[in-house]
Design a protein around this motif. Structure first.
Motif, PDB file in Angstrom:
ATOM      1  N   ILE A 192       0.841  -1.208   0.000  1.00  0.00           N
ATOM      2  CA  ILE A 192       0.000   0.000   0.000  1.00  0.00           C
ATOM      3  C   ILE A 192       0.874   1.254   0.000  1.00  0.00           C
ATOM      4  O   ILE A 192       0.589   2.231  -0.702  1.00  0.00           O
ATOM      5  CB  ILE A 192      -0.952  -0.016   1.210  1.00  0.00           C
ATOM      6  CG1 ILE A 192      -1.916  -1.200   1.106  1.00  0.00           C
ATOM      7  CG2 ILE A 192      -1.730   1.288   1.317  1.00  0.00           C
ATOM      8  CD1 ILE A 192      -2.725  -1.457   2.348  1.00  0.00           C
ATOM      9  N   THR A 193       1.953   1.217   0.775  1.00  0.00           N
ATOM     10  CA  THR A 193       2.851   2.368   0.853  1.00  0.00           C
ATOM     11  C   THR A 193       3.493   2.659  -0.501  1.00  0.00           C
ATOM     12  O   THR A 193       3.562   3.813  -0.946  1.00  0.00           O
ATOM     13  CB  THR A 193       3.944   2.124   1.908  1.00  0.00           C
ATOM     14  OG1 THR A 193       3.324   1.912   3.181  1.00  0.00           O
ATOM     15  CG2 THR A 193       4.887   3.307   2.004  1.00  0.00           C
ATOM     16  N   GLU A 194       3.969   1.625  -1.182  1.00  0.00           N
ATOM     17  CA  GLU A 194       4.635   1.832  -2.464  1.00  0.00           C
ATOM     18  C   GLU A 194       3.651   2.244  -3.555  1.00  0.00           C
ATOM     19  O   GLU A 194       4.004   2.985  -4.469  1.00  0.00           O
ATOM     20  CB  GLU A 194       5.375   0.554  -2.875  1.00  0.00           C
ATOM     21  CG  GLU A 194       6.573   0.245  -1.990  1.00  0.00           C
ATOM     22  CD  GLU A 194       7.377  -0.922  -2.511  1.00  0.00           C
ATOM     23  OE1 GLU A 194       6.952  -1.550  -3.514  1.00  0.00           O
ATOM     24  OE2 GLU A 194       8.425  -1.232  -1.918  1.00  0.00           O
ATOM     25  N   ALA A 195       2.424   1.751  -3.462  1.00  0.00           N
ATOM     26  CA  ALA A 195       1.445   2.064  -4.506  1.00  0.00           C
ATOM     27  C   ALA A 195       0.899   3.475  -4.383  1.00  0.00           C
ATOM     28  O   ALA A 195       0.728   4.175  -5.386  1.00  0.00           O
ATOM     29  CB  ALA A 195       0.299   1.049  -4.460  1.00  0.00           C
ATOM     30  N   LEU A 196       0.618   3.917  -3.144  1.00  0.00           N
ATOM     31  CA  LEU A 196      -0.092   5.184  -2.941  1.00  0.00           C
ATOM     32  C   LEU A 196       0.779   6.305  -2.378  1.00  0.00           C
ATOM     33  O   LEU A 196       0.397   7.473  -2.466  1.00  0.00           O
ATOM     34  CB  LEU A 196      -1.278   4.969  -1.995  1.00  0.00           C
ATOM     35  CG  LEU A 196      -2.414   4.084  -2.496  1.00  0.00           C
ATOM     36  CD1 LEU A 196      -3.470   3.946  -1.409  1.00  0.00           C
ATOM     37  CD2 LEU A 196      -3.032   4.662  -3.760  1.00  0.00           C
ATOM     38  N   ARG A 197       1.914   5.950  -1.766  1.00  0.00           N
ATOM     39  CA  ARG A 197       2.719   6.937  -1.050  1.00  0.00           C
ATOM     40  C   ARG A 197       1.845   7.733  -0.074  1.00  0.00           C
ATOM     41  O   ARG A 197       1.842   8.962  -0.097  1.00  0.00           O
ATOM     42  CB  ARG A 197       3.419   7.892  -2.030  1.00  0.00           C
ATOM     43  CG  ARG A 197       4.315   7.213  -3.034  1.00  0.00           C
ATOM     44  CD  ARG A 197       5.457   6.541  -2.344  1.00  0.00           C
ATOM     45  NE  ARG A 197       6.297   5.786  -3.291  1.00  0.00           N
ATOM     46  CZ  ARG A 197       7.289   4.992  -2.919  1.00  0.00           C
ATOM     47  NH1 ARG A 197       7.538   4.826  -1.646  1.00  0.00           N
ATOM     48  NH2 ARG A 197       8.005   4.346  -3.809  1.00  0.00           N
TER      49      ARG A 197
END
Length: 233
Positions: A192-197
């Motif tokens: 989720i962190t890498e996809a949405l920042r």
């Protein structure tokens, strides 16, 4: 001149031993050449990449190619358990079990980018998004027994949001692999962190699994809660 018995004649000053150093002095240790280090073997990651753009560890073609070997392994397991794989009730069990195991671990055939590329939307929204009670089924990599439970996800958007159903797909992709609960929780949060920042993300996994070490009546472990949270300024 009279010699004193038992006394060795004095040697001339500066006399040297056969090794070239003054007698009585140990050889001085000079700087030794650096020992050659053995070449480092190429490090191979034991686990698939945590990120959402990681490569697909397994494909549909791999399933078809490996199914006979997997079924043969289950036949061997049945024999080792004292069963007869040729009796009527077990004739197709190795193939069924092999197909079922491929289904239980189908997360190896998928990547996060497969489901997220068309579901990330620009949105001026900065309130927390929470999705609770996402069903989760996984396989413990230590004993190959299932563990099941719920996943709760919350994140603070940073000008982008994700389709809510896709959060459940992220959980499915990573849970349908051989897992430990700590890594599963982290992989969901990292994806989720890498996809949405986002400004922050939190993941809670509540799970229960069978435990072969329990000697009591109840073979189930109590529910285990695990939280992973990351925040950015």
């Amino acid at each position: 001149m009279e010699k004193v018995p038992g006394r060795l004649p004095a040697k001339s000053r500066g006399a040297r031993c056969s090794n070239g150093f003054p007698e009585g002095e140990p050889p001085r240790s000079g700087p030794s050449p650096p020992a050659e280090k053995p070449p480092r073997p190429e490090s191979k990651s034991a686990q698939p990449a945590d990120g959402w753009k990681g490569e697909r560890p397994r494909s549909e073609e791999d399933n078809e190619l490996n199914l006979p070997n997997l079924a043969a392994a289950y036949t061997s397991i049945l024999r080792s358990l004292g069963e007869d794989p040729q009796r009527q009730g077990l004739l197709k069990t190795p193939w069924r079990a092999a197909t079922a195991m491929q289904f239980f671990t189908k997360g190896y055939q998928e990547t996060i980018s497969d489901v997220l590329n068309d579901a990330i939307f620009d949105e001026d929204h900065d309130e927390m998004v929470i999705v609770k009670d996402i069903d989760m089924f996984s396989m413990c990599e230590h004993h190959l027994v299932p563990f099941v439970g719920k996943v709760h996800i919350g994140y603070l958007p940073n000008k982008q949001v994700l389709g809510l159903s896709k959060l459940a797909r992220i959980v499915e992709i990573y849970s349908r692999r051989l897992q430990v609960q700590e890594r599963l929780t982290k992989q969901i949060a990292v994806a989720i962190t890498e996809a949405l920042r986002p400004a922050g993300v939190g993941v809670v996994v509540e799970a229960t699994k069978s435990n072969k070490d329990n000697k009591g009546v109840n073979p189930l472990l109590p529910s285990c809660h695990l939280l992973v949270a990351t925040c950015k300024q």
